[in-house]
Design an enzyme around this catalytic site. Structure first.
Site, mmCIF file in Angstrom:
data_model
loop_
_atom_site.group_PDB
_atom_site.id
_atom_site.type_symbol
_atom_site.label_atom_id
_atom_site.label_comp_id
_atom_site.label_asym_id
_atom_site.label_seq_id
_atom_site.Cartn_x
_atom_site.Cartn_y
_atom_site.Cartn_z
ATOM 1 N N CYS A 148 -5.184 -5.260 9.985
ATOM 2 C CA CYS A 148 -3.579 -5.515 9.967
ATOM 3 C C CYS A 148 -3.595 -7.281 10.106
ATOM 4 O O CYS A 148 -2.844 -7.660 9.263
ATOM 5 C CB CYS A 148 -2.853 -5.042 11.121
ATOM 6 S SG CYS A 148 -2.812 -3.428 11.293
ATOM 7 N N GLU A 197 -7.055 8.308 -13.150
ATOM 8 C CA GLU A 197 -6.105 9.115 -12.318
ATOM 9 C C GLU A 197 -6.385 10.372 -11.760
ATOM 10 O O GLU A 197 -6.124 10.640 -10.805
ATOM 11 C CB GLU A 197 -4.317 8.929 -12.701
ATOM 12 C CG GLU A 197 -3.891 7.271 -12.799
ATOM 13 C CD GLU A 197 -3.935 7.009 -11.401
ATOM 14 O OE1 GLU A 197 -3.433 7.626 -10.340
ATOM 15 O OE2 GLU A 197 -4.150 5.781 -11.114
ATOM 16 N N CYS A 199 5.760 -4.970 9.343
ATOM 17 C CA CYS A 199 5.390 -3.986 9.240
ATOM 18 C C CYS A 199 5.730 -3.317 10.610
ATOM 19 O O CYS A 199 5.268 -3.593 11.798
ATOM 20 C CB CYS A 199 3.820 -3.854 9.117
ATOM 21 S SG CYS A 199 3.031 -2.074 9.347
ATOM 22 N N CYS A 208 -3.284 -8.114 6.401
ATOM 23 C CA CYS A 208 -2.351 -7.696 5.525
ATOM 24 C C CYS A 208 -1.246 -8.652 5.098
ATOM 25 O O CYS A 208 -0.682 -9.131 5.924
ATOM 26 C CB CYS A 208 -1.909 -6.557 6.173
ATOM 27 S SG CYS A 208 -0.514 -5.336 5.215
#
Length: 358
Positions: free
Chosen positions: A207, A40, A216, A210
């Site tokens: 998209c 991280e 969305c 997705c």
């Protein structure tokens, strides 16, 4: 806002992740708190493909938190050298020492205790807790901000406190969704990051692939190019400096450690001066010979987060120091074969790799 987008978000994302997510990242096998934490920190400001080889080299040299705590800072910076944003490495080292002092040599599982460690903010602490222990916490890194701003149609630059506060509230609502199994928090956290990194990208988002496309707002309204709202434009200032590259008759290079704070803090680099007069002053204080015999090399352009820096290297061969320079804490002659063991900023390391006859 209706409850429907919240209800559908996690189940669709997890279904997509099971098929298309990233399951072979080096920090996932094995997935331990130390490895998750390290990954991280490395992934702040750095893409996975860049961080992965650094991660493997780092954990090979320092496989445990105690190993990191016991290592000299120079060794840690050397392992980090080239990855940039070196404050991350210094904070990592300081946090490891704090864990040994306060938490028995382990990362604390409590999010508040994690955020009290150097270099760990709210989102990073949540990412560590959710991936290392499957604890139910929301994250809000750059990828998640992009996904949420498009999915919910949030206008305004995500770095503004009011916009970020709204995004945190939405992220928490998604995590509280009863359709998100507690046993899959690690997968859900990774899925959000993967979606932003692979499909919901800054430019040309995919998209059509997705899993969230039906709900969305940005896709429905044709606003994917507008969201998230970009940061207000500001031209970064340009700064200049001279870099003094002196080699002695044995081919050793005079290196200087940077101060413990500021740009490239605690790294080893070539001495720098803000202008020609200061460069000459430094040379005449430390080295014998003629300043005018310097060989100018091609300028180096380097961008920091808040300004641009152009470095003008000046090179001297066969240089001699006016006074004996031993292996002190701030200035030393370094053989070329020793450079690999030092933490050196990437543009300076690249410069030092210039062939000796150039």
């Amino acid at each position: 806002m209706t409850d429907s987008p919240i209800d559908n978000f996690a189940p669709r994302l997890l279904a997509w992740f099971d098929v298309s997510g990233r399951h072979d990242l080096p920090w996932q096998h094995p997935r331990t708190p130390y490895r998750v934490w390290l990954s991280e920190i490395m992934l702040q400001q750095t893409q996975v493909k860049t961080a992965a080889p650094y991660f493997e080299r780092f954990v090979t040299a320092l496989p445990t938190l105690r190993d990191l705590s016991n290592a000299p800072l120079d060794d840690v910076l050397a392992l980090w050298s080239g990855l940039g944003y070196y404050a991350r490495a210094r904070n990592l080292h300081a946090a490891a020492k704090r864990c040994v002092e306060l938490h028995g040599g382990e990362l604390p599982r409590d999010v508040e205790a994690l955020t009290a460690l150097p270099g760990i903010g709210r989102s990073t602490a949540a990412a560590i807790a959710s991936q290392a222990w499957n604890d139910r916490h929301a994250i809000l890194d750059g990828n998640v901000k992009r996904v949420l701003s498009r999915y919910h149609g949030i206008e305004g630059y995500p770095g503004l406190p009011a916009i970020e506060k709204r995004m945190w509230a939405l992220a928490e609502r998604h995590v509280a969704n009863p359709q998100l199994p507690g046993s899959r928090m690690a997968d859900y956290t990774q899925a959000q990051m993967d979606l932003g990194a692979t499909l919901c990208t800054r430019a040309d988002p995919a998209c059509v692939l997705c899993p969230l496309q039906d709900d969305c707002v940005a896709r429905r309204e044709g606003r994917t190019a507008e969201l998230p709202t970009p940061k207000p434009g500001k031209t970064p200032p340009q700064r200049f400096a001279h870099v003094l590259w002196a080699e002695d008759a044995r081919g050793r290079i005079l290196m200087q450690r940077r101060p413990p704070t500021g740009i490239w803090a605690s790294l080893w680099t070539l001495p720098q001066a803000d202008d020609s007069a200061l460069a000459r002053e430094w040379f005449e204080r430390h080295l014998s010979g003629e300043y005018e015999q310097a060989q100018p090399l091609s300028p180096i352009d380097h961008a920091f987060s808040h300004y641009k820096l152009q470095l003008q290297p000046l090179r001297w061969r066969g240089a001699e120091s006016r006074a004996r320079i031993g292996d002190n804490d701030d200035l030393r002659w370094v053989a070329r074969e020793e450079l690999a063991s030092l933490g050196i900023p990437a543009p300076i390391r690249k410069l030092l790799e210039t062939p000796s006859d150039a």
